[in-house]
Write an enzyme that holds these catalytic residues in place. Structure first.
Site, short mmCIF file in Angstrom:
data_model
loop_
_atom_site.label_atom_id
_atom_site.label_comp_id
_atom_site.label_asym_id
_atom_site.label_seq_id
_atom_site.Cartn_x
_atom_site.Cartn_y
_atom_site.Cartn_z
N HIS A 1 0.87 -1.19 0.00
CA HIS A 1 0.00 0.00 0.00
C HIS A 1 0.90 1.23 0.00
O HIS A 1 1.31 1.72 1.05
CB HIS A 1 -0.92 -0.03 1.24
CG HIS A 1 -1.94 1.06 1.27
ND1 HIS A 1 -3.13 0.96 1.97
CD2 HIS A 1 -1.96 2.29 0.69
CE1 HIS A 1 -3.82 2.08 1.83
NE2 HIS A 1 -3.12 2.91 1.06
N HIS B 1 1.35 4.79 -2.42
CA HIS B 1 1.00 5.65 -3.56
C HIS B 1 2.29 6.31 -4.02
O HIS B 1 2.91 7.06 -3.25
CB HIS B 1 -0.01 6.72 -3.14
CG HIS B 1 -1.27 6.15 -2.57
ND1 HIS B 1 -2.40 5.94 -3.33
CD2 HIS B 1 -1.57 5.70 -1.32
CE1 HIS B 1 -3.36 5.41 -2.57
NE2 HIS B 1 -2.88 5.26 -1.35
N HIS C 1 -9.41 0.84 -1.43
CA HIS C 1 -9.40 1.48 -0.12
C HIS C 1 -10.82 1.37 0.44
O HIS C 1 -11.79 1.70 -0.26
CB HIS C 1 -9.06 2.96 -0.24
CG HIS C 1 -7.61 3.27 -0.46
ND1 HIS C 1 -6.89 2.72 -1.48
CD2 HIS C 1 -6.75 4.08 0.23
CE1 HIS C 1 -5.64 3.18 -1.41
NE2 HIS C 1 -5.54 4.01 -0.39
N GLU D 1 -11.21 3.24 5.82
CA GLU D 1 -10.19 4.15 6.34
C GLU D 1 -10.95 5.23 7.12
O GLU D 1 -10.89 5.28 8.34
CB GLU D 1 -9.37 4.76 5.19
CG GLU D 1 -8.32 5.78 5.63
CD GLU D 1 -7.62 6.49 4.44
OE1 GLU D 1 -8.14 6.44 3.31
OE2 GLU D 1 -6.55 7.09 4.68
N ASP E 1 1.75 4.00 2.82
CA ASP E 1 0.72 4.84 2.20
C ASP E 1 1.33 6.00 1.41
O ASP E 1 1.53 5.88 0.20
CB ASP E 1 -0.26 5.34 3.27
CG ASP E 1 -1.65 5.69 2.72
OD1 ASP E 1 -1.89 5.46 1.53
OD2 ASP E 1 -2.49 6.18 3.50
N ASP E 2 1.60 7.13 2.07
CA ASP E 2 2.17 8.32 1.44
C ASP E 2 3.32 8.83 2.31
O ASP E 2 3.19 9.85 2.99
CB ASP E 2 1.09 9.41 1.30
CG ASP E 2 -0.10 8.93 0.51
OD1 ASP E 2 0.00 8.84 -0.73
OD2 ASP E 2 -1.13 8.59 1.13
N1 ADE Z 1 -4.59 8.67 -2.00
C1 ADE Z 1 -3.37 8.71 -1.49
N2 ADE Z 1 -3.38 8.28 -0.21
C2 ADE Z 1 -4.66 7.95 0.08
C3 ADE Z 1 -5.32 7.43 1.22
N3 ADE Z 1 -4.68 7.16 2.35
N4 ADE Z 1 -6.65 7.26 1.16
C4 ADE Z 1 -7.31 7.53 0.05
N5 ADE Z 1 -6.74 8.01 -1.05
C5 ADE Z 1 -5.43 8.22 -1.04
ZN ZN Z 2 -3.75 4.77 0.46
#
Ligand code: ADE
Ligand code: ZN
Length: 334
Positions: free
Chosen positions: A16, A18, A196, A199, A277-278
């Site tokens: 996971h 991005h 997703h 969340e 994630d990011d």
């Molecule tokens: N795009 C990038 N990170 C995300 C996340 N955690 N949830 C939804 N969309 C995303």
């Molecule tokens: Zn994500």
């Protein structure tokens, strides 16, 4: 073995991630200058200071603004190579990268430009670091299903280089059911499916992702804890959850890491993985997510090993590819 050393030595898959979320402010400014793109921030420091999020949307607004610096094939290649270098240092043996083509095509960047840069980086990462990888194209759920079909149409000539599809962006008010026809088409095309769900959105969105979209993994899924029947199902069916602890805290899904439910999901028998994630926005790459979560929740090395094993088992690879990684994992002593 020190926790830090142990975590980095664990062979693990990152499932996971991005790729646009790995754009560090330093690279963002360098690319923006090179490409003549104006950013809404004055400096790298100013940008980092703006990373104070109250929810998912407050993050997405900045994330899409930052992505505007990415224009050329070389930009996407540099972005992904910077990620692979960090992933290698973190003990990642396999990475499945999400990318958001609609974010780029909406700005006039061709689908092929994005894919070519990422694809070349994947090949270079295998040669340079021995990291295997997959590309998963995500549909933006705040846009329409027709928009998603248009993105799929653009992807059609490139499907040999795309392993799966996902669903990301603003979750609340955009349930998986909105994309049922699109995912059915992707399933017919033989693509792997993830989404997703749970969340910020309710547990019902996780059920929809499983039943209507027929996904193989749930990205996040932490709100499953609110529905005992769903928890029992996720444990019984061993549906992998790609949990992102530092992201969840930075986006206020949990007030602190000590209050994160990852250990209770694990104790309930769910197939939990840890991911970043990011990471450029949330303060840590995958090893940092393992270390901080282990520290905050008191995870044992056996539990960390189980989480890494789960990631290898949940990866979209064949048994022959997976076996040596699992062998190295089992051979690792504490
Ligand atoms: N795009 C990038 N990170 C995300 C996340 N955690 N949830 C939804 N969309 C995303
Ligand atoms: Zn994500």
């Amino acid at each position: 073995m020190e926790l830090d050393t142990f975590v980095r030595a664990l062979p693990k898959a990152e499932l996971h991630l991005h790729i646009e979320g790995t754009l560090e402010p330093e690279l963002m400014f360098r690319l923006a200058a090179r490409n003549g793109v104006a950013l809404p921030w004055k400096s790298v420091e100013d940008t980092r200071a703006a990373y104070d999020f109250s929810d998912l949307q407050s993050f997405l607004d900045l994330y899409y603004a930052g992505a505007a610096a990415l224009i050329h094939e070389q930009d996407f290649h540099e972005l992904a190579m910077a990620y692979f270098e960090r992933a290698h240092a973190d003990g990642v043996v396999h990475a499945e990268l999400f990318f958001d083509p609609q974010t780029h095509t909406a700005r006039g960047v061709a689908f092929d430009t994005v894919l070519a840069g990422l694809e070349r980086a994947c090949a270079d990462a295998l040669r340079r670091y021995g990291i295997s990888s997959r590309l998963i194209m995500c549909f933006l759920r705040h846009l329409s299903e027709d928009d998603g079909f248009a993105a799929l149409q653009q992807a059609m000539p490139h499907l040999a280089r795309i392993h799966g599809v996902g669903l990301d962006s603003s979750e609340k008010g955009h349930p998986p059911s909105k994309f049922a026809r699109l995912f059915a088409r992707c399933r017919e095309l033989g693509l792997h499916l993830v989404a997703h769900a749970g969340e910020e959105g309710p547990p019902a969105y996780i059920v929809e992702a499983l039943d209507l979209l027929k996904v193989e993994r749930i990205d996040h899924g932490v709100r499953a804890a609110e529905d005992p029947a769903l928890m029992a199902r996720l444990a019984r069916e061993q549906v992998p959850l790609t949990v992102c602890p530092l992201s969840n805290v930075r986006l206020c899904v949990f007030p602190t890491l000590a209050q994160h439910n990852l250990k209770s999901l694990l104790d309930a028998g769910l197939k939990v993985t840890i991911n970043s994630d990011d990471p450029a926005y949330f303060g840590g790459y995958v090893a940092q997510n393992y270390i901080d979560t282990a520290t905050a929740l008191g995870l044992t090395k056996a539990e960390l090993k189980q989480i890494a094993r789960n990631s290898l088992e949940a990866a979209f690879v064949d048994t022959a590819t997976r076996a040596p990684w699992v062998g190295r994992l089992e051979a690792l002593s504490d």
